[in-house]
Motif scaffolding. Sequence first.
Motif, PDB file in Angstrom:
ATOM      1  N   LEU A   1       0.825  -1.205   0.000  1.00  0.00           N
ATOM      2  CA  LEU A   1       0.000   0.000   0.000  1.00  0.00           C
ATOM      3  C   LEU A   1       0.865   1.263   0.000  1.00  0.00           C
ATOM      4  O   LEU A   1       0.536   2.261  -0.661  1.00  0.00           O
ATOM      5  N   ILE A   2       1.972   1.228   0.744  1.00  0.00           N
ATOM      6  CA  ILE A   2       2.877   2.382   0.791  1.00  0.00           C
ATOM      7  C   ILE A   2       3.471   2.659  -0.585  1.00  0.00           C
ATOM      8  O   ILE A   2       3.474   3.804  -1.068  1.00  0.00           O
ATOM      9  N   ILE A   3       3.977   1.599  -1.235  1.00  0.00           N
ATOM     10  CA  ILE A   3       4.613   1.778  -2.547  1.00  0.00           C
ATOM     11  C   ILE A   3       3.600   2.262  -3.589  1.00  0.00           C
ATOM     12  O   ILE A   3       3.902   3.146  -4.403  1.00  0.00           O
ATOM     13  N   SER A   4       2.389   1.709  -3.534  1.00  0.00           N
ATOM     14  CA  SER A   4       1.370   2.145  -4.498  1.00  0.00           C
ATOM     15  C   SER A   4       1.016   3.618  -4.286  1.00  0.00           C
ATOM     16  O   SER A   4       0.756   4.348  -5.252  1.00  0.00           O
ATOM     17  N   THR A   5       1.031   4.065  -3.031  1.00  0.00           N
ATOM     18  CA  THR A   5       0.754   5.477  -2.740  1.00  0.00           C
ATOM     19  C   THR A   5       1.918   6.363  -3.178  1.00  0.00           C
ATOM     20  O   THR A   5       1.715   7.440  -3.759  1.00  0.00           O
ATOM     21  N   ILE A   6       3.139   5.913  -2.930  1.00  0.00           N
ATOM     22  CA  ILE A   6       4.324   6.700  -3.301  1.00  0.00           C
ATOM     23  C   ILE A   6       4.400   6.888  -4.814  1.00  0.00           C
ATOM     24  O   ILE A   6       4.747   7.972  -5.311  1.00  0.00           O
ATOM     25  N   LEU A   7       4.081   5.845  -5.563  1.00  0.00           N
ATOM     26  CA  LEU A   7       4.158   5.928  -7.020  1.00  0.00           C
ATOM     27  C   LEU A   7       3.156   6.926  -7.607  1.00  0.00           C
ATOM     28  O   LEU A   7       3.313   7.372  -8.748  1.00  0.00           O
ATOM     29  N   LYS A   8       2.140   7.269  -6.819  1.00  0.00           N
ATOM     30  CA  LYS A   8       1.154   8.244  -7.284  1.00  0.00           C
ATOM     31  C   LYS A   8       1.598   9.690  -7.040  1.00  0.00           C
ATOM     32  O   LYS A   8       0.953  10.618  -7.523  1.00  0.00           O
ATOM     33  N   ILE A   9       2.684   9.848  -6.262  1.00  0.00           N
ATOM     34  CA  ILE A   9       3.195  11.199  -6.006  1.00  0.00           C
ATOM     35  C   ILE A   9       3.786  11.762  -7.294  1.00  0.00           C
ATOM     36  O   ILE A   9       4.587  11.102  -7.965  1.00  0.00           O
TER      37      ILE A   9
END
Length: 350
Positions: free
Chosen positions: A258-266
Amino acid sequence: MLSKEKDWATATATTTGTRPSPKEAFLLPMQETRPTLLPKPNSTFVTEFLFEGFSSFGWQHRLVFFVVFLTLYLLTLSGNMIIVTIIHLDRHLHTPMYFFLSMLSLSETCYTVAIIPRMLAGLLDPHQPIAIQGCATQLFFYLTFGINNCFLLTAMGYDRYVAICNPLRYSVIMGKTACFQLASGSLGIGLVMAIVQVTSVFGLPFCDAFVISHFFCDVRPLLKLACTDTTVNEIINFVVSVCVLVLPMGLIFISYVLIISTILKIASAEGRKKAFATCASHLTVVIIHYGCASIIYLKPKSQSSLGQDRLISVTYTVITPLLNPVVYSLRNKKVRHALCRAVGHKPPSP
């Protein structure tokens, strides 16, 4: 000289019918101290154990090991205590992330104190026996703080998940009460699991065989010494291992997905880099910690080698606790700046 001592010890055991002293028995071939499934009518129940440890090495090698392990031990103690002190004194570090880091440092300190001093003493004198009560105590504290470490790392993973995936509600979700509950819950799980394991292991009879193929009291080497069937105990050990390793690893894995998927949206590259940097230290410690523990405790019994487990345990008990202060002090900018302020230096400009 050594062969004469072996012959004398063997002759004493044969002619008198009594169990030789720990030092004498330690010189006997290892196959003579292997347990049988059922106690013999004239078996002697064990009241103390000996660690095989590093006894196969000459005293010169053991002395080198002693110096190396003592140095690492002192570095671990001082490093973790510095982290705890810095976090306590520096108001910039009074956040949930550093609260959990200080709890992990305290737990790692207690964990190493339970294992390494006895190991160091064994390097100097391999023939020091340990009473069965002392062995149970060591196993209890080893399991309590080892399991506590696993769940503290899980709590730190959850903290990173909330900080990155739900930043607007971070201060509400990760309040002081929630942090205290997560930390105390981790310790509580460690205590319960340790009681279960110690009760399971030391409820078994130990007859004749008393040389532990390890440098501290651990579950698998002790089960191998029991003179009765240990199938139920091995199942309990496996279930506990799954609960304290697989479950936390699964939760951490989900958090980082979930963290990586959120970071990639930055949108900005700088924003993504900063977000990844906040997780890098934790992820490094998690991989090493769970990697070593999983190899030892989740490996099938058919593939279990006590010699190999002992080697991995050196990494797990001596080197891994040192990584906590090293990784968090070298990779974490806020901790480095707090250290600079503590010694009276101005932190470097960003």
